[in-house]
Design a protein around this motif. Structure first.
Motif, PDB file in Angstrom:
ATOM      1  N   VAL A 145       0.819  -1.210   0.000  1.00  0.00           N
ATOM      2  CA  VAL A 145       0.000   0.000   0.000  1.00  0.00           C
ATOM      3  C   VAL A 145       0.856   1.265   0.000  1.00  0.00           C
ATOM      4  O   VAL A 145       0.617   2.190  -0.764  1.00  0.00           O
ATOM      5  CB  VAL A 145      -0.966   0.003   1.208  1.00  0.00           C
ATOM      6  CG1 VAL A 145      -1.690   1.326   1.348  1.00  0.00           C
ATOM      7  CG2 VAL A 145      -1.961  -1.149   1.077  1.00  0.00           C
ATOM      8  N   GLU A 146       1.892   1.293   0.836  1.00  0.00           N
ATOM      9  CA  GLU A 146       2.664   2.530   0.953  1.00  0.00           C
ATOM     10  C   GLU A 146       3.979   2.526   0.181  1.00  0.00           C
ATOM     11  O   GLU A 146       4.535   3.591  -0.066  1.00  0.00           O
ATOM     12  CB  GLU A 146       2.908   2.894   2.410  1.00  0.00           C
ATOM     13  CG  GLU A 146       3.872   2.003   3.130  1.00  0.00           C
ATOM     14  CD  GLU A 146       4.227   2.515   4.520  1.00  0.00           C
ATOM     15  OE1 GLU A 146       3.786   3.613   4.897  1.00  0.00           O
ATOM     16  OE2 GLU A 146       4.969   1.819   5.219  1.00  0.00           O
TER      17      GLU A 146
ATOM     18  N   THR B 125      -4.268  -0.355  -3.528  1.00  0.00           N
ATOM     19  CA  THR B 125      -5.176   0.011  -2.442  1.00  0.00           C
ATOM     20  C   THR B 125      -5.141  -1.064  -1.354  1.00  0.00           C
ATOM     21  O   THR B 125      -4.670  -2.189  -1.579  1.00  0.00           O
ATOM     22  CB  THR B 125      -6.612   0.153  -2.955  1.00  0.00           C
ATOM     23  OG1 THR B 125      -7.091  -1.143  -3.349  1.00  0.00           O
ATOM     24  CG2 THR B 125      -6.708   1.136  -4.120  1.00  0.00           C
ATOM     25  N   VAL B 126      -5.676  -0.723  -0.206  1.00  0.00           N
ATOM     26  CA  VAL B 126      -5.781  -1.699   0.882  1.00  0.00           C
ATOM     27  C   VAL B 126      -6.611  -2.897   0.421  1.00  0.00           C
ATOM     28  O   VAL B 126      -6.236  -4.053   0.656  1.00  0.00           O
ATOM     29  CB  VAL B 126      -6.384  -1.061   2.157  1.00  0.00           C
ATOM     30  CG1 VAL B 126      -6.706  -2.119   3.199  1.00  0.00           C
ATOM     31  CG2 VAL B 126      -5.432  -0.020   2.728  1.00  0.00           C
TER      32      VAL B 126
ATOM     33  N   HIS C 173      -8.254  -0.420   6.669  1.00  0.00           N
ATOM     34  CA  HIS C 173      -8.754   0.688   5.854  1.00  0.00           C
ATOM     35  C   HIS C 173      -8.713   2.014   6.611  1.00  0.00           C
ATOM     36  O   HIS C 173      -8.679   3.072   6.009  1.00  0.00           O
ATOM     37  CB  HIS C 173     -10.202   0.438   5.423  1.00  0.00           C
ATOM     38  CG  HIS C 173     -10.376  -0.749   4.569  1.00  0.00           C
ATOM     39  ND1 HIS C 173     -10.694  -1.988   5.085  1.00  0.00           N
ATOM     40  CD2 HIS C 173     -10.284  -0.913   3.232  1.00  0.00           C
ATOM     41  CE1 HIS C 173     -10.797  -2.848   4.097  1.00  0.00           C
ATOM     42  NE2 HIS C 173     -10.557  -2.228   2.968  1.00  0.00           N
TER      43      HIS C 173
ATOM     44  N   PRO D 242      -1.549   4.006   6.593  1.00  0.00           N
ATOM     45  CA  PRO D 242      -0.858   2.871   5.960  1.00  0.00           C
ATOM     46  C   PRO D 242       0.434   2.464   6.658  1.00  0.00           C
ATOM     47  O   PRO D 242       0.773   1.284   6.692  1.00  0.00           O
ATOM     48  CB  PRO D 242      -0.593   3.367   4.539  1.00  0.00           C
ATOM     49  CG  PRO D 242      -1.703   4.320   4.274  1.00  0.00           C
ATOM     50  CD  PRO D 242      -1.944   5.011   5.600  1.00  0.00           C
TER      51      PRO D 242
END
Length: 121
Positions: free
Chosen positions: A35-36, A52-53, A93, A97
């Motif tokens: 994600v990050e 995305t998550v 969510h 992140p």
């Protein structure tokens, strides 16, 4: 270091794995990275490959089961499935992140049974 966004944008399944013994093997830490796209030091690594998550969670559930040809028995919480799951102490969510990898694992269930109980018998 695997591509994420590039795979998904080209129709290639993104599948999560532990990468043991190369990494610590924590799925939540791997999801955080997906994600990050930041290293332990905070340096961005291929930020254009971030997902995305939901996409990262899917890589460790539905896509992982499909890659192992287990989609009929695992990968989703549906009637007739094995019910292998973890209960998280927070919602991936909703946390930053950078904190996904630190979310507490409250419980682990294998085939619908509490894994802590199953180990004791």
């Amino acid at each position: 270091l695997y591509r994420g966004r590039g795979f998904l944008d080209h129709g290639v399944a993104l599948v999560g794995s532990s990468d043991r013994p190369v990494t610590d093997g924590s799925p939540l830490r791997a999801i955080q990275f997906m994600v990050e796209r930041a290293s332990v030091s905070g340096r961005l690594v291929g930020p254009d490959e971030a997902v995305t998550v939901d996409e990262a969670l899917r890589a460790y559930t539905v896509a992982g089961a499909h890659a192992c040809r287990w989609e009929e028995s695992a990968g989703a919480l549906s009637p007739g499935m094995r019910a292998d799951l973890v209960v998280l102490g927070d919602d991936p969510h909703r946390v930053d992140p950078s904190r996904i990898g630190d979310i507490e694992i409250v419980g682990t269930f294998v085939d619908g049974r509490d894994a802590r109980v199953a180990r004791c018998h």
